[in-house]
Design a protein around this motif. Structure first.
Motif, PDB file in Angstrom:
ATOM      1  N   ARG A  45     -18.027 -26.530  22.597  1.00 58.73           N
ATOM      2  CA  ARG A  45     -16.562 -26.537  22.527  1.00 58.73           C
ATOM      3  C   ARG A  45     -15.962 -25.650  23.625  1.00 58.73           C
ATOM      4  O   ARG A  45     -14.990 -26.020  24.285  1.00 58.73           O
ATOM      5  CB  ARG A  45     -16.103 -26.084  21.144  1.00 58.73           C
ATOM      6  N   GLN A  46     -16.556 -24.473  23.805  1.00 60.57           N
ATOM      7  CA  GLN A  46     -16.062 -23.572  24.852  1.00 60.57           C
ATOM      8  C   GLN A  46     -16.187 -24.207  26.230  1.00 60.57           C
ATOM      9  O   GLN A  46     -15.282 -24.127  27.068  1.00 60.57           O
ATOM     10  CB  GLN A  46     -16.827 -22.244  24.814  1.00 60.57           C
ATOM     11  N   GLU A  47     -17.319 -24.855  26.458  1.00 56.41           N
ATOM     12  CA  GLU A  47     -17.540 -25.528  27.748  1.00 56.41           C
ATOM     13  C   GLU A  47     -16.553 -26.673  27.932  1.00 56.41           C
ATOM     14  O   GLU A  47     -15.961 -26.844  29.002  1.00 56.41           O
ATOM     15  CB  GLU A  47     -18.979 -26.049  27.797  1.00 56.41           C
ATOM     16  N   ALA A  48     -16.332 -27.442  26.866  1.00 53.88           N
ATOM     17  CA  ALA A  48     -15.410 -28.584  26.939  1.00 53.88           C
ATOM     18  C   ALA A  48     -13.982 -28.113  27.185  1.00 53.88           C
ATOM     19  O   ALA A  48     -13.250 -28.699  27.992  1.00 53.88           O
ATOM     20  CB  ALA A  48     -15.485 -29.402  25.647  1.00 53.88           C
ATOM     21  N   LEU A  49     -13.572 -27.037  26.490  1.00 53.86           N
ATOM     22  CA  LEU A  49     -12.223 -26.524  26.669  1.00 53.86           C
ATOM     23  C   LEU A  49     -12.006 -26.035  28.097  1.00 53.86           C
ATOM     24  O   LEU A  49     -10.953 -26.267  28.701  1.00 53.86           O
ATOM     25  CB  LEU A  49     -11.957 -25.392  25.668  1.00 53.86           C
ATOM     26  N   GLY A  50     -13.011 -25.331  28.658  1.00 50.73           N
ATOM     27  CA  GLY A  50     -12.895 -24.855  30.042  1.00 50.73           C
ATOM     28  C   GLY A  50     -12.738 -26.005  31.024  1.00 50.73           C
ATOM     29  O   GLY A  50     -11.868 -25.970  31.920  1.00 50.73           O
ATOM     30  N   ASP A  51     -13.564 -27.037  30.833  1.00 54.91           N
ATOM     31  CA  ASP A  51     -13.487 -28.194  31.735  1.00 54.91           C
ATOM     32  C   ASP A  51     -12.179 -28.952  31.553  1.00 54.91           C
ATOM     33  O   ASP A  51     -11.588 -29.449  32.521  1.00 54.91           O
ATOM     34  CB  ASP A  51     -14.671 -29.128  31.484  1.00 54.91           C
ATOM     35  N   LEU A  52     -11.700 -29.039  30.300  1.00 55.51           N
ATOM     36  CA  LEU A  52     -10.458 -29.769  30.036  1.00 55.51           C
ATOM     37  C   LEU A  52      -9.255 -29.043  30.616  1.00 55.51           C
ATOM     38  O   LEU A  52      -8.309 -29.686  31.099  1.00 55.51           O
ATOM     39  CB  LEU A  52     -10.283 -29.972  28.526  1.00 55.51           C
ATOM     40  N   ILE A  53      -9.250 -27.720  30.547  1.00 50.98           N
ATOM     41  CA  ILE A  53      -8.138 -26.973  31.146  1.00 50.98           C
ATOM     42  C   ILE A  53      -8.094 -27.241  32.645  1.00 50.98           C
ATOM     43  O   ILE A  53      -7.032 -27.507  33.217  1.00 50.98           O
ATOM     44  CB  ILE A  53      -8.288 -25.461  30.857  1.00 50.98           C
ATOM     45  N   GLN A  54      -9.271 -27.198  33.286  1.00 51.61           N
ATOM     46  CA  GLN A  54      -9.328 -27.445  34.735  1.00 51.61           C
ATOM     47  C   GLN A  54      -8.872 -28.867  35.061  1.00 51.61           C
ATOM     48  O   GLN A  54      -8.046 -29.076  35.961  1.00 51.61           O
ATOM     49  CB  GLN A  54     -10.758 -27.209  35.235  1.00 51.61           C
ATOM     50  N   ALA A  55      -9.393 -29.845  34.317  1.00 48.74           N
ATOM     51  CA  ALA A  55      -9.064 -31.245  34.597  1.00 48.74           C
ATOM     52  C   ALA A  55      -7.601 -31.550  34.283  1.00 48.74           C
ATOM     53  O   ALA A  55      -6.913 -32.228  35.062  1.00 48.74           O
ATOM     54  CB  ALA A  55      -9.984 -32.155  33.783  1.00 48.74           C
ATOM     55  N   SER A  56      -7.110 -31.059  33.133  1.00 48.21           N
ATOM     56  CA  SER A  56      -5.724 -31.368  32.749  1.00 48.21           C
ATOM     57  C   SER A  56      -4.722 -30.674  33.666  1.00 48.21           C
ATOM     58  O   SER A  56      -3.634 -31.211  33.928  1.00 48.21           O
ATOM     59  CB  SER A  56      -5.478 -30.980  31.287  1.00 48.21           C
ATOM     60  N   PHE A  57      -5.068 -29.479  34.157  1.00 54.07           N
ATOM     61  CA  PHE A  57      -4.170 -28.812  35.113  1.00 54.07           C
ATOM     62  C   PHE A  57      -4.063 -29.653  36.389  1.00 54.07           C
ATOM     63  O   PHE A  57      -2.964 -29.854  36.921  1.00 54.07           O
ATOM     64  CB  PHE A  57      -4.698 -27.412  35.445  1.00 54.07           C
ATOM     65  N   TYR A  58      -5.198 -30.146  36.878  1.00 53.07           N
ATOM     66  CA  TYR A  58      -5.196 -30.974  38.094  1.00 53.07           C
ATOM     67  C   TYR A  58      -4.365 -32.235  37.871  1.00 53.07           C
ATOM     68  O   TYR A  58      -3.554 -32.630  38.724  1.00 53.07           O
ATOM     69  CB  TYR A  58      -6.636 -31.329  38.456  1.00 53.07           C
ATOM     70  N   GLU A  59      -4.534 -32.857  36.692  1.00 51.56           N
ATOM     71  CA  GLU A  59      -3.766 -34.068  36.383  1.00 51.56           C
ATOM     72  C   GLU A  59      -2.265 -33.762  36.314  1.00 51.56           C
ATOM     73  O   GLU A  59      -1.431 -34.539  36.780  1.00 51.56           O
ATOM     74  CB  GLU A  59      -4.236 -34.650  35.042  1.00 51.56           C
ATOM     75  N   ALA A  60      -1.935 -32.593  35.724  1.00 51.23           N
ATOM     76  CA  ALA A  60      -0.527 -32.235  35.543  1.00 51.23           C
ATOM     77  C   ALA A  60       0.169 -31.979  36.875  1.00 51.23           C
ATOM     78  O   ALA A  60       1.310 -32.425  37.072  1.00 51.23           O
ATOM     79  CB  ALA A  60      -0.417 -31.002  34.646  1.00 51.23           C
ATOM     80  N   VAL A  61      -0.490 -31.263  37.797  1.00 45.07           N
ATOM     81  CA  VAL A  61       0.176 -30.976  39.080  1.00 45.07           C
ATOM     82  C   VAL A  61       0.330 -32.258  39.897  1.00 45.07           C
ATOM     83  O   VAL A  61       1.315 -32.403  40.642  1.00 45.07           O
ATOM     84  CB  VAL A  61      -0.577 -29.884  39.893  1.00 45.07           C
ATOM     85  N   LEU A  62      -0.615 -33.201  39.745  1.00 43.58           N
ATOM     86  CA  LEU A  62      -0.460 -34.488  40.426  1.00 43.58           C
ATOM     87  C   LEU A  62       0.717 -35.254  39.829  1.00 43.58           C
ATOM     88  O   LEU A  62       1.542 -35.827  40.556  1.00 43.58           O
ATOM     89  CB  LEU A  62      -1.744 -35.312  40.289  1.00 43.58           C
ATOM     90  N   GLU A  63       0.791 -35.244  38.499  1.00 47.21           N
ATOM     91  CA  GLU A  63       1.872 -35.964  37.810  1.00 47.21           C
ATOM     92  C   GLU A  63       3.242 -35.396  38.192  1.00 47.21           C
ATOM     93  O   GLU A  63       4.196 -36.140  38.409  1.00 47.21           O
ATOM     94  CB  GLU A  63       1.663 -35.854  36.301  1.00 47.21           C
ATOM     95  N   GLN A  64       3.325 -34.055  38.299  1.00 51.05           N
ATOM     96  CA  GLN A  64       4.601 -33.406  38.600  1.00 51.05           C
ATOM     97  C   GLN A  64       4.850 -33.256  40.107  1.00 51.05           C
ATOM     98  O   GLN A  64       5.845 -32.667  40.522  1.00 51.05           O
ATOM     99  CB  GLN A  64       4.632 -32.017  37.944  1.00 51.05           C
ATOM    100  N   LYS A  65       3.888 -33.755  40.908  1.00 54.99           N
ATOM    101  CA  LYS A  65       3.999 -33.684  42.370  1.00 54.99           C
ATOM    102  C   LYS A  65       4.188 -32.239  42.858  1.00 54.99           C
ATOM    103  O   LYS A  65       5.057 -31.941  43.691  1.00 54.99           O
ATOM    104  CB  LYS A  65       5.138 -34.563  42.885  1.00 54.99           C
ATOM    105  N   LEU A  66       3.345 -31.341  42.332  1.00 48.99           N
ATOM    106  CA  LEU A  66       3.383 -29.924  42.712  1.00 48.99           C
ATOM    107  C   LEU A  66       2.216 -29.609  43.634  1.00 48.99           C
ATOM    108  O   LEU A  66       1.151 -30.233  43.553  1.00 48.99           O
ATOM    109  CB  LEU A  66       3.315 -29.036  41.462  1.00 48.99           C
ATOM    110  N   LYS A  67       2.414 -28.615  44.512  1.00 51.90           N
ATOM    111  CA  LYS A  67       1.352 -28.200  45.445  1.00 51.90           C
ATOM    112  C   LYS A  67       1.044 -26.723  45.214  1.00 51.90           C
ATOM    113  O   LYS A  67       1.683 -25.849  45.798  1.00 51.90           O
ATOM    114  CB  LYS A  67       1.807 -28.422  46.888  1.00 51.90           C
ATOM    115  N   PRO A  68       0.075 -26.421  44.322  1.00 53.87           N
ATOM    116  CA  PRO A  68      -0.253 -25.019  44.028  1.00 53.87           C
ATOM    117  C   PRO A  68      -0.741 -24.282  45.272  1.00 53.87           C
ATOM    118  O   PRO A  68      -1.503 -24.823  46.074  1.00 53.87           O
ATOM    119  CB  PRO A  68      -1.375 -25.122  42.983  1.00 53.87           C
ATOM    120  N   ALA A  69      -0.275 -23.036  45.417  1.00 53.39           N
ATOM    121  CA  ALA A  69      -0.673 -22.211  46.564  1.00 53.39           C
ATOM    122  C   ALA A  69      -1.747 -21.205  46.180  1.00 53.39           C
ATOM    123  O   ALA A  69      -2.048 -20.290  46.936  1.00 53.39           O
ATOM    124  CB  ALA A  69       0.545 -21.481  47.126  1.00 53.39           C
ATOM    125  N   GLY A  70      -2.313 -21.344  44.999  1.00 57.17           N
ATOM    126  CA  GLY A  70      -3.356 -20.432  44.551  1.00 57.17           C
ATOM    127  C   GLY A  70      -3.798 -20.825  43.161  1.00 57.17           C
ATOM    128  O   GLY A  70      -3.239 -21.731  42.539  1.00 57.17           O
TER     129      GLY A  70
END
Length: 436
Positions: free
Chosen positions: A63-88
């Protein structure tokens, strides 16, 4: 997946992201099934362990491993959806992190500034015009001779310009102090290497003579323990040597790798190098004015994360340049803050210029730059081949050319005035701007 975005400052964004519980359980089960195929549990054959046992033993880590991977994947999906360009990298704060419930977390991060490069017409540039005259070559030959000065021992009294070999012991209140003594050290009279009065006090000495110099350390001396204090230096003169400038002959020319041992060929080679230095100096001064102008007419806010990264790079460069046992992170960040801010801002502005004006590296200019670099070597063809066979080095040259094309683009719109100056003035380093 649910996403909401909030602007907390000009560049900072807060994303609140919700991931459905079903997606979490799917990822957890996927990992448990993978574990079941390879898990070794006493009493069971590999691959035959009941899922209930697998879940009991491994569900928490899965579960811990899945949550870590999901946070990383969902953050990437969210910034693409919102057309954001993270600087860090984002700072992640969990809001709901419980089994059976939707995952909800807040990601805070900075984005790259969005801007358009403007005001090129308001940039003023003074472009120097100069040539290498025969008198400039004459002066350079004298400089080269002085750089290769030899010294011959003499029996006469020492004069300014002579080199002494001395032993000395410095004392304050009759006690020797750290760093105040040396044996067999060479000292050129008039070099200004020692504190005021030391070298002047040795004019007129002869080999074998001893002198005691009563001097005072300057108030602004770098060693605060010695600043402003009176000291006595007992100096023993071992030798007195006078300077001899080398003749412009085949032996001297050979020091510089000149194949043809004659003055005409040597002057031609020196003149060629001076011309290369002149062109580079003029180009550098123009570029500096263009970059200063771009910053002045395009004030942009810079992400703190990018500044921190640049500060760390400058720290590493400082340690590499000056050496010592210090670690980069021990150097105070504020020493590099303004330089880092300037570099990052210019990098963003130049990148926007490239995009806005659709600038691409001119391969003919890349070839010309490589050939100019290679011309300073004895076998230029090999140097050219090396650059074209080394993708990283070739990429660096392309970056330099691209930056030069940005400068050229600015010059087409800026207010440019030409000024004819001497060679010496053209190659003289530009003065650092005075602090306000």
């Amino acid at each position: 997946m649910q996403v909401s975005v909030e602007s907390t400052s000009a560049l900072e964004r807060r994303l609140t992201i919700g991931v459905p519980a079903e997606r979490i359980e799917t990822e957890v089960n996927k990992r448990l099934q993978q574990t079941a195929r390879r898990a070794k549990v006493p009493g069971f054959r590999p691959g035959k362990v009941p899922m209930s046992v697998i879940r009991q033993r491994y569900e928490e880590s899965a579960r811990q491993e899945a949550l870590g991977d999901l946070i990383q994947a969902s953050f990437y999906e969210a910034v693409l959806e919102q057309k954001l360009k993270p600087a860090g990298a984002p700072s992640v704060e969990p809001k709901v992190f419980e089994k059976g419930k939707d995952l909800e977390y807040v990601a805070t991060f900075e984005v790259y500034p969005e801007f358009e490069v403007v005001g090129l017409e308001g940039i003023a540039v003074e472009r120097l015009q100069a040539e290498v005259a025969e008198s400039d070559v004459d002066n350079m030959l004298e400089i080269l001779r002085k750089q290769n000065t030899r010294y011959k021992q003499v029996e006469r009294e020492a004069q300014n310009g002579d080199q002494l070999n001395i032993d000395f012991v410095g004392k304050i209140d009759g006690e020797a102090f750290a760093g105040g003594s040396a044996k067999g050290t060479s000292l050129a009279l008039g070099s200004g290497r020692m504190i005021e009065g030391f070298e002047a006090g040795l004019v007129g000495v002869k080999a074998g003579e001893e002198r005691v110099l009563s001097l005072t350390f300057p108030e602004d001396y770098q060693n605060l323990d010695l600043a402003g204090k009176a000291a006595e230096f007992a100096v023993t003169v071992n030798t007195v040597s006078e300077a001899e400038l080398p003749e412009l002959n085949a032996e001297f020319f050979a020091l510089f790798g000149i194949a043809e041992p004659n003055l005409e060929a040597f002057r031609a080679e020196v003149g060629k190098n001076m011309d290369r230095e002149l062109r580079q100096a003029i180009k550098s001064k123009v570029k500096a004015q263009v970059m200063d102008g771009l910053l002045a007419v395009n004030p942009i806010e810079v992400p703190k994360a990018l500044i921190e990264n640049e500060v760390n790079r400058l720290r590493v460069q400082a340690v590499q340049q000056f050496g010592g046992n210090i670690k980069p992170e021990q150097l105070p960040a504020n020493l590099f803050q303004e330089q880092a801010r300037r570099r990052v801002a210019l990098g963003l502005i130049v990148a926007e210029m490239v995009k806005q004006f659709e600038i691409k590296p001119d391969e003919s200019k890349v070839k010309a730059m490589i050939e100019e670099i290679a011309s300073a070597y004895q076998e230029p063809e090999q140097v050219v081949a090396w650059y074209y066979g080394n993708e990283q080095q070739l990429g660096e040259v392309r970056s330099v050319v691209l930056e030069e094309q940005v400068v050229d683009t600015v010059l087409q719109k800026a207010s440019v005035t030409d000024k004819t100056v001497s060679y010496e003035e053209a190659v003289k380093p530009a003065e650092a701007p005075q602090a306000a």
